[in-house]
Design a protein around this motif. Structure first.
Motif, PDB file in Angstrom:
ATOM      1  N   ASP A 177       0.485  -1.280  -0.017  1.00  0.00           N
ATOM      2  CA  ASP A 177       0.007   0.387  -0.239  1.00  0.00           C
ATOM      3  C   ASP A 177       0.929   1.352  -0.169  1.00  0.00           C
ATOM      4  O   ASP A 177       1.585   1.808   0.969  1.00  0.00           O
ATOM      5  CB  ASP A 177      -1.127   0.348   1.267  1.00  0.00           C
ATOM      6  N   GLU A 178       1.061   2.195  -1.407  1.00  0.00           N
ATOM      7  CA  GLU A 178       1.499   2.814  -1.297  1.00  0.00           C
ATOM      8  C   GLU A 178       1.787   4.652  -0.404  1.00  0.00           C
ATOM      9  O   GLU A 178       1.995   5.032  -0.604  1.00  0.00           O
ATOM     10  CB  GLU A 178       1.712   3.570  -2.937  1.00  0.00           C
ATOM     11  N   THR A 186       5.303  -1.179   1.266  1.00  0.00           N
ATOM     12  CA  THR A 186       5.576  -1.614  -0.716  1.00  0.00           C
ATOM     13  C   THR A 186       6.481  -2.716  -1.257  1.00  0.00           C
ATOM     14  O   THR A 186       6.067  -3.706  -0.400  1.00  0.00           O
ATOM     15  CB  THR A 186       7.214  -0.853  -0.580  1.00  0.00           C
ATOM     16  N   GLN A 187       6.875  -2.813  -2.355  1.00  0.00           N
ATOM     17  CA  GLN A 187       6.941  -4.481  -2.927  1.00  0.00           C
ATOM     18  C   GLN A 187       8.267  -4.677  -3.255  1.00  0.00           C
ATOM     19  O   GLN A 187       9.046  -5.747  -3.609  1.00  0.00           O
ATOM     20  CB  GLN A 187       6.241  -4.836  -4.463  1.00  0.00           C
ATOM     21  N   TYR A 213      -1.030 -15.985  -1.092  1.00  0.00           N
ATOM     22  CA  TYR A 213       0.394 -15.233  -2.260  1.00  0.00           C
ATOM     23  C   TYR A 213      -0.223 -15.867  -3.751  1.00  0.00           C
ATOM     24  O   TYR A 213      -0.126 -17.241  -4.029  1.00  0.00           O
ATOM     25  CB  TYR A 213       1.972 -16.290  -1.538  1.00  0.00           C
ATOM     26  N   ASP A 214       0.047 -14.974  -4.128  1.00  0.00           N
ATOM     27  CA  ASP A 214       0.554 -15.007  -5.505  1.00  0.00           C
ATOM     28  C   ASP A 214       1.178 -14.033  -6.750  1.00  0.00           C
ATOM     29  O   ASP A 214       0.648 -13.129  -7.070  1.00  0.00           O
ATOM     30  CB  ASP A 214      -1.567 -15.114  -6.048  1.00  0.00           C
ATOM     31  N   ALA A 215       2.279 -14.159  -6.290  1.00  0.00           N
ATOM     32  CA  ALA A 215       3.599 -13.691  -6.367  1.00  0.00           C
ATOM     33  C   ALA A 215       4.568 -14.230  -6.915  1.00  0.00           C
ATOM     34  O   ALA A 215       4.752 -15.420  -6.634  1.00  0.00           O
ATOM     35  CB  ALA A 215       3.486 -13.084  -5.756  1.00  0.00           C
ATOM     36  N   LYS A 216       5.528 -14.102  -7.441  1.00  0.00           N
ATOM     37  CA  LYS A 216       7.584 -14.182  -7.658  1.00  0.00           C
ATOM     38  C   LYS A 216       7.981 -13.668  -6.770  1.00  0.00           C
ATOM     39  O   LYS A 216       7.610 -11.602  -6.189  1.00  0.00           O
ATOM     40  CB  LYS A 216       7.540 -13.862  -8.859  1.00  0.00           C
ATOM     41  N   PHE A 339       9.495  -8.717  -4.442  1.00  0.00           N
ATOM     42  CA  PHE A 339       8.544  -9.655  -5.031  1.00  0.00           C
ATOM     43  C   PHE A 339       7.693  -8.553  -6.348  1.00  0.00           C
ATOM     44  O   PHE A 339       7.252  -7.723  -6.114  1.00  0.00           O
ATOM     45  CB  PHE A 339       7.339 -10.098  -4.062  1.00  0.00           C
ATOM     46  N   ASN A 340       6.946  -9.004  -6.600  1.00  0.00           N
ATOM     47  CA  ASN A 340       5.797  -8.564  -8.063  1.00  0.00           C
ATOM     48  C   ASN A 340       4.543  -9.898  -7.641  1.00  0.00           C
ATOM     49  O   ASN A 340       4.946 -11.177  -7.756  1.00  0.00           O
ATOM     50  CB  ASN A 340       6.516  -9.257  -9.569  1.00  0.00           C
ATOM     51  N   GLY A 341       3.228  -9.735  -7.959  1.00  0.00           N
ATOM     52  CA  GLY A 341       2.265 -10.145  -7.548  1.00  0.00           C
ATOM     53  C   GLY A 341       1.506  -9.692  -6.596  1.00  0.00           C
ATOM     54  O   GLY A 341       1.806  -8.085  -5.999  1.00  0.00           O
ATOM     55  N   SER A 342       0.330 -10.172  -5.567  1.00  0.00           N
ATOM     56  CA  SER A 342      -0.256 -10.304  -4.498  1.00  0.00           C
ATOM     57  C   SER A 342       0.300 -10.865  -3.362  1.00  0.00           C
ATOM     58  O   SER A 342       1.001 -12.306  -3.366  1.00  0.00           O
ATOM     59  CB  SER A 342      -1.744 -10.601  -5.602  1.00  0.00           C
ATOM     60  N   ARG A 343      -0.435 -10.730  -2.529  1.00  0.00           N
ATOM     61  CA  ARG A 343       0.631 -11.234  -1.743  1.00  0.00           C
ATOM     62  C   ARG A 343      -0.179 -10.628  -0.072  1.00  0.00           C
ATOM     63  O   ARG A 343       0.141  -9.216   0.068  1.00  0.00           O
ATOM     64  CB  ARG A 343       2.155 -11.182  -1.151  1.00  0.00           C
ATOM     65  N   LYS A 344      -0.974 -11.193   1.399  1.00  0.00           N
ATOM     66  CA  LYS A 344      -1.409 -10.406   1.791  1.00  0.00           C
ATOM     67  C   LYS A 344      -0.843 -11.285   3.372  1.00  0.00           C
ATOM     68  O   LYS A 344      -1.399 -12.687   3.252  1.00  0.00           O
ATOM     69  CB  LYS A 344      -3.406 -10.821   1.825  1.00  0.00           C
ATOM     70  N   MET A 345      -0.950 -10.811   4.076  1.00  0.00           N
ATOM     71  CA  MET A 345      -0.190 -10.929   5.528  1.00  0.00           C
ATOM     72  C   MET A 345      -1.006 -10.868   6.980  1.00  0.00           C
ATOM     73  O   MET A 345      -1.914 -10.009   7.188  1.00  0.00           O
ATOM     74  CB  MET A 345       0.854 -10.863   5.711  1.00  0.00           C
ATOM     75  N   ALA A 346      -1.158 -11.395   7.712  1.00  0.00           N
ATOM     76  CA  ALA A 346      -1.748 -11.226   9.390  1.00  0.00           C
ATOM     77  C   ALA A 346      -1.489 -11.997  10.296  1.00  0.00           C
ATOM     78  O   ALA A 346       0.573 -12.106  10.018  1.00  0.00           O
ATOM     79  CB  ALA A 346      -3.084 -12.465   8.850  1.00  0.00           C
ATOM     80  N   GLY A 347      -1.163 -10.677  11.197  1.00  0.00           N
ATOM     81  CA  GLY A 347      -0.109 -10.602  11.839  1.00  0.00           C
ATOM     82  C   GLY A 347      -0.276  -9.750  13.472  1.00  0.00           C
ATOM     83  O   GLY A 347      -1.369  -9.346  14.072  1.00  0.00           O
ATOM     84  N   CYS A 348       0.536  -9.225  13.947  1.00  0.00           N
ATOM     85  CA  CYS A 348       0.098  -8.953  16.008  1.00  0.00           C
ATOM     86  C   CYS A 348       1.410  -8.645  16.930  1.00  0.00           C
ATOM     87  O   CYS A 348       2.494  -9.726  15.916  1.00  0.00           O
ATOM     88  CB  CYS A 348      -0.207  -9.720  16.838  1.00  0.00           C
ATOM     89  N   TYR A 349       1.546  -8.128  17.375  1.00  0.00           N
ATOM     90  CA  TYR A 349       3.293  -8.196  18.370  1.00  0.00           C
ATOM     91  C   TYR A 349       2.546  -9.448  19.211  1.00  0.00           C
ATOM     92  O   TYR A 349       1.369  -8.908  19.986  1.00  0.00           O
ATOM     93  CB  TYR A 349       3.539  -6.675  18.943  1.00  0.00           C
ATOM     94  N   LEU A 350       3.711  -9.259  20.853  1.00  0.00           N
ATOM     95  CA  LEU A 350       3.228  -9.345  21.580  1.00  0.00           C
ATOM     96  C   LEU A 350       4.339  -8.790  22.774  1.00  0.00           C
ATOM     97  O   LEU A 350       5.306  -8.282  22.219  1.00  0.00           O
ATOM     98  CB  LEU A 350       3.465 -11.419  21.721  1.00  0.00           C
ATOM     99  N   ASN A 351       4.480  -9.137  24.048  1.00  0.00           N
ATOM    100  CA  ASN A 351       5.561  -8.352  24.455  1.00  0.00           C
ATOM    101  C   ASN A 351       6.318  -9.204  24.888  1.00  0.00           C
ATOM    102  O   ASN A 351       6.594 -10.152  25.535  1.00  0.00           O
ATOM    103  CB  ASN A 351       4.524  -7.878  25.800  1.00  0.00           C
ATOM    104  N   LYS A 352       7.538  -8.906  25.121  1.00  0.00           N
ATOM    105  CA  LYS A 352       8.942  -9.761  24.989  1.00  0.00           C
ATOM    106  C   LYS A 352       8.757 -10.550  27.440  1.00  0.00           C
ATOM    107  O   LYS A 352       8.833 -11.380  27.443  1.00  0.00           O
ATOM    108  CB  LYS A 352       9.940  -8.373  25.230  1.00  0.00           C
ATOM    109  N   GLU A 353       8.345  -9.426  27.122  1.00  0.00           N
ATOM    110  CA  GLU A 353       8.111  -9.589  29.152  1.00  0.00           C
ATOM    111  C   GLU A 353       7.124 -11.308  29.585  1.00  0.00           C
ATOM    112  O   GLU A 353       6.976 -12.250  29.715  1.00  0.00           O
ATOM    113  CB  GLU A 353       7.383  -8.948  30.278  1.00  0.00           C
ATOM    114  N   ASP A 354       5.977 -11.288  28.604  1.00  0.00           N
ATOM    115  CA  ASP A 354       5.208 -12.003  28.593  1.00  0.00           C
ATOM    116  C   ASP A 354       5.626 -13.247  28.018  1.00  0.00           C
ATOM    117  O   ASP A 354       5.503 -14.889  28.007  1.00  0.00           O
ATOM    118  CB  ASP A 354       3.831 -11.798  26.830  1.00  0.00           C
TER     119      ASP A 354
END
Length: 364
Positions: A177-178, A186-187, A213-216, A339-354
């Motif tokens: 997403d520019e 970016t890609q 993932y539909d990319a190179k 990469f070139n193409g379509s790539r979608k990711m999901a995620g999150c952060y956790l605390n180090k102490e946890d």
């Protein structure tokens, strides 16, 4: 195991079966009394009013119970005896190495398929402990056979601790997403870095799930920052010292915020052991120090960044839909290939102490 002990006017000398010895001062032992008067077992909190302890207190009598492996002490200011067990005394010995043997620093040639574990396996206690050990040992793991959505991310996160909220939200999804003010959207190739250099307390773990993932291209890149720190410490202690002393600002400017925090590239403890790596050349803010130190600083980060971008130090792998990368952001640098193409990711952060907490709870 405790072999023997000897009382003196100022403390207790303990000899262990491995032939190591240590001397424990009276005031320290008395402050760590864990009887009903001095310790709340329910909350694991000290009840002792330390400031009221007599600095001249002493041991009236002591007895070694070899079967239970504890030393029973009768103090000059207490009517009932206090027990000090082997595990406590040995773990608190000045001769006890606190460096975790479960950590293995690595380069590309040290990494194999043992990094992978199936999602269903983690639902069982034995599998979950195995998963935690992988992260502790190598700094990362890859979970396969996940449902390719944020629900999988949340389930893993909640087994470790709780989802950390940041400027990116809690659970997040992203594609290129520019319009976003971050190079991760970016890609283009994303060189190895750590996240949250602009946060006073950087995220401890990051979870990244491939949803589509539909990319190179677009390999995920892992680099062991501890390994680079060890190499610099051996090869050029002066450069290691620069990177452990000079506080570098990290900035996030955009999306309605201006965040900044400062810390050295290498955070070390009193034993000169590495605790945290912070390096993000994208987010490094402007700062001035004396000119001689400036020249040395650039020499140091140039060498560090050279290793981080050397493929000999990089684990590279293209995540498939349903594969989740979980890594220690205080230890590993991460990146992504172009990469070139379509790539979608999901995620999150956790605390180090946890993460550290769940490892201690499972004796890891």
């Amino acid at each position: 195991m405790i072999k023997d002990f000897k009382i003196s006017s100022s403390g207790l000398n303990v000899t262990f079966e491995n032939k190591s010895e240590d001397f424990y001062p009276n005031i320290w032992l008395r402050d760590h009394a864990k009887d009903e008067i001095n310790w709340d077992k329910r909350s694991s909190q000290r009840k002792t009013f330390t400031a009221s302890l007599d600095p001249n207190l002493y041991i009236k009598k002591a007895l070694l119970n070899k079967e239970d492996q504890n030393i029973e002490i009768i103090w000059s200011d207490l009517d009932t005896p206090t027990n000090y067990d082997f595990e406590f005394l040995f773990s608190q010995s000045l001769n006890f190495s606190s460096k975790l043997k479960s950590i293995n620093t690595w380069t590309k040639n040290h990494i194999s398929n043992e990094m992978f574990i199936k999602f269903d396996e983690i639902s069982r206690e034995e599998g979950f402990i195995k998963f935690l050990k992988k992260i502790k040992k190598f700094g990362f793991a890859v979970i396969s056979d996940c449902n390719p959505n944020t629900g999988s991310v949340e389930k893993i996160a909640k087994k470790i601790g709780y989802v950390r909220h940041s400027i990116f939200g809690g659970l997040f999804e992203f594609e290129s997403d520019e319009n976003m003010a971050d190079s991760a959207y970016t890609q283009e190739e994303l060189r190895p870095h750590t996240d949250g250099s602009y946060s006073y307390d950087a995220p401890g773990l990051q979870l990244l799930l491939c949803c589509h993932y539909d990319a190179k291209g677009g390999e995920s890149i892992m680099v062991d920052g501890f390994r680079i720190a060890e190499k610099l410490q051996k090869e050029d202690p002066s450069l290691f010292n620069i990177l452990s002393k000079i506080e570098v600002p990290g900035n996030y400017i955009g999306d309605g915020v201006f965040l900044e925090a400062r810390r050295p590239v290498f955070k070390i403890d009193s034993n000169n052991e590495i605790l945290q790596v912070t390096f993000n050349n994208y987010d490094r803010g402007s700062f001035r120090i004396d000119n001689d130190s400036t020249i040395k600083f650039y020499e140091a980060i140039r060498k560090f960044d050279y290793y981080a971008n050397s493929k000999d130090y990089q684990w590279r792998y293209i995540l498939k839909p349903g594969e989740m990368l979980v890594f220690d952001n205080w230890r590993l640098l991460h990146g992504r290939g172009e990469f070139n193409g379509s790539r979608k990711m999901a995620g999150c952060y956790l605390n180090k102490e946890d993460f550290d907490s769940i490892c201690r709870m499972n004796n890891i």
